[in-house]
Design an enzyme around this catalytic site. Structure first.
Site, PDB file in Angstrom:
ATOM      1  N   GLY A   1     -48.385 -17.936  41.371  1.00 10.43           N
ATOM      2  CA  GLY A   1     -47.079 -18.074  42.006  1.00 10.43           C
ATOM      3  C   GLY A   1     -46.335 -19.208  41.338  1.00 10.43           C
ATOM      4  O   GLY A   1     -46.874 -20.308  41.143  1.00 10.43           O
TER       5      GLY A   1
ATOM      6  N   GLU B   1     -43.833 -21.416  41.934  1.00 13.76           N
ATOM      7  CA  GLU B   1     -43.618 -22.751  42.487  1.00 13.76           C
ATOM      8  C   GLU B   1     -44.926 -23.501  42.728  1.00 13.76           C
ATOM      9  O   GLU B   1     -44.990 -24.716  42.545  1.00 13.76           O
ATOM     10  CB  GLU B   1     -42.811 -22.676  43.786  1.00 13.76           C
ATOM     11  CG  GLU B   1     -41.368 -22.253  43.592  1.00 13.76           C
ATOM     12  CD  GLU B   1     -41.171 -20.743  43.618  1.00 13.76           C
ATOM     13  OE1 GLU B   1     -40.022 -20.293  43.601  1.00 13.76           O
ATOM     14  OE2 GLU B   1     -42.192 -20.010  43.662  1.00 13.76           O
TER      15      GLU B   1
ATOM     16  N   ASN C   1     -47.636 -23.052  40.940  1.00 16.79           N
ATOM     17  CA  ASN C   1     -48.084 -23.440  39.602  1.00 16.79           C
ATOM     18  C   ASN C   1     -47.415 -24.742  39.169  1.00 16.79           C
ATOM     19  O   ASN C   1     -48.055 -25.636  38.611  1.00 16.79           O
ATOM     20  CB  ASN C   1     -47.749 -22.348  38.584  1.00 16.79           C
ATOM     21  CG  ASN C   1     -48.628 -21.128  38.707  1.00 16.79           C
ATOM     22  OD1 ASN C   1     -49.703 -21.174  39.307  1.00 16.79           O
ATOM     23  ND2 ASN C   1     -48.179 -20.024  38.146  1.00 16.79           N
TER      24      ASN C   1
ATOM     25  N   ASP D   1     -44.138 -21.928  33.812  1.00 15.59           N
ATOM     26  CA  ASP D   1     -44.292 -22.854  34.943  1.00 15.59           C
ATOM     27  C   ASP D   1     -44.864 -24.188  34.463  1.00 15.59           C
ATOM     28  O   ASP D   1     -44.451 -25.255  34.926  1.00 15.59           O
ATOM     29  CB  ASP D   1     -45.206 -22.253  36.005  1.00 15.59           C
ATOM     30  CG  ASP D   1     -44.692 -20.923  36.530  1.00 15.59           C
ATOM     31  OD1 ASP D   1     -43.459 -20.753  36.595  1.00 15.59           O
ATOM     32  OD2 ASP D   1     -45.523 -20.067  36.875  1.00 15.59           O
TER      33      ASP D   1
END
Length: 330
Positions: A38, A40, A42, A260
Site C-alpha cells: 500500500g 502510503e 510503504n 514509494d
C-alpha cells in the site's frame, strides 16, 4: 545530515500482499508469501527507517490481516495509534503474480475498511492529534480513487488551514478512475506543497510530461518532483529553480514499491533540511534498494554508506551500482 526532530503523517490504505511462489499460471499457484503493501504505508515505513517520527492513519478490518498490518508497521517503527478498526468491512488485499519476468497485480479492495474513510474520519481525536503535530502529511491519488468519501476527505484536508507540508504522490491508476471524475484529485494536487509524479503517468493523466506545462496545470504553489523511470529525477521549485539527478544503475528484481521508496527518501530529506540534490539522491537510493528485492519495501542502507553517497561527487555517483547483493561503492 541535519539533525532535525520532525513528525510525518501518512494517510491512506494498507493492504495485505500475497505473492505466488512460482512463475506458473495463477490457478496453479498453491503457496503465497504474505507481506504488507500500500502506497502510503510503504512511505510511512520508509520515513521511519530514515529516522523520521512517522504515524500512519487509516482504517483496517478488525481481522487477522488488519492485525498483521498493525504489527508489521509497529515493528518498522511506525506509530499506528490513529488507525481505526472496522468490525464489518475487511482489510483489502492484492495478489502479485509473476510470469515471464513481469508482475501483474490482482486487487481485492472493493468495500474495504479503508474505502469507508470520509471527512468525518479527520475529526477522530486520535487523527486530529496526529495531524496537529505533523510537520508533513503525505497521501496519494490512490486514496482519492478508492471511494468518493475518501476523495472528499482529502479535499477537506487540502482545504483546511494547516501548518504542515502537504505532499501528494499522483500514483495515477486508470482502472481505479474508470467511470469517475478525477477533478477532485486535480483540486487536491493544486493545493499540495509537494507533488510527486512519474513522467509516464503524467502523460496519461495530464497529456504532458513537460515540467513547465505541468506547472501551468498544477499552479505555482507546489514543488514539483518528476521521476523519469530509470533515467533521472528532477525538481522544479515554485521560484523556477530546477535540479536534476540521474538514477542509479540497478539490477532490478521487482519494480513494485520503488516509487514509494523514492517518495520516502525525498520527503525525509525535505524534513531533514537537505540540499535539493541530496533529497533527490536519497530518493534514488531508496528506490534502488526496493528495486533489488522482491518485496514492496527494503531494509534501509547503512547510515554511513548513505551519507557517503549523498556527499559523493557526480562522477562517483554515476558509477554506483545496486543489486541483490548490495551497493557497489565508488
Amino acid at each position: 545530515m541535519a539533525d532535525v526532530v520532525s513528525r510525518a503523517v501518512c494517510l491512506g490504505e494498507a493492504m495485505i500482499m500475497l505473492a505466488g511462489d512460482t512463475g506458473g499460471p495463477l490457478e496453479d499457484v498453491e503457496t503465497f508469501r504474505r507481506s504488507v503493501g500500500g502506497a502510503e504505508c510503504n512511505v510511512a515505513g520508509g520515513l521511519a527507517a530514515l529516522g523520521v517520527s512517522t504515524s500512519w492513519i487509516s482504517r483496517l478490518g478488525d481481522d487477522g490481516f488488519g492485525r498483521h498490518v498493525l504489527r508489521d508497521l509497529q515493528e518498522r517503527g511506525v506509530d499506528v495509534g490513529g488507525v481505526e478498526a472496522d468490525p464489518d468491512r475487511p482489510t483489502g488485499l492484492y495478489v502479485k503474480h509473476t510470469t515471464g519476468g513481469r508482475s501483474r497485480m490482482h486487487y481485492y479492495r472493493s468495500g474495504s475498511a479503508a474505502s469507508a474513510m470520509s471527512p468525518a474520519f479527520l475529526d477522530r481525536p486520535a487523527v486530529r492529534e496526529r495531524l496537529a503535530g505533523a510537520d508533513l502529511v503525505h497521501t496519494t491519488g490512490i486514496t482519492a480513487a478508492i471511494s468518493g468519501t475518501c476523495a472528499e476527505m482529502l479535499e477537506r484536508l487540502a482545504g483546511d488551514a494547516r501548518d504542515f507540508i502537504f505532499s501528494v504522490d499522483l500514483n495515477w491508476r486508470p482502472a481505479l478512475w474508470r467511470d469517475k471524475d478525477p477533478e477532485p484529485l486535480r483540486r487536491v494536487l493544486r493545493a499540495a506543497d509537494v507533488v510527486l509524479i512519474g513522467a509516464d503517468e503524467a502523460e496519461v493523466f495530464a497529456g504532458t510530461s513537460d515540467p513547465a506545462e505541468l506547472r501551468e496545470l498544477l499552479g505555482p504553489r507546489c514543488t514539483l518532483v518528476m521521476k523519469n523511470d530509470a533515467h533521472t529525477a528532477l525538481v522544479l521549485e515554485p521560484d523556477g529553480r530546477r535540479t536534476e539527478v540521474p538514477a542509479l544503475t540497478v539490477e532490478v528484481v521487482e519494480p513494485v514499491g520503488a516509487g514509494d521508496a523514492f517518495a520516502a527518501g525525498f520527503l525525509a530529506g525535505t524534513l531533514q533540511g537537505l540540499p535539493m540534490e541530496q533529497r533527490l539522491r536519497q530518493g534514488h537510493l531508496g528506490a534502488a534498494a526496493v528495486l533489488a528485492v522482491p518485496e514492496d519495501h527494503a531494509a534501509p542502507l547503512d547510515p554511513a554508506v548513505r551519507q557517503k553517497l549523498l556527499d559523493c561527487s557526480d562522477e562517483e555517483w554515476a558509477v554506483v551500482k545496486v543489486g541483490p547483493s548490495g551497493v557497489t561503492l565508488p
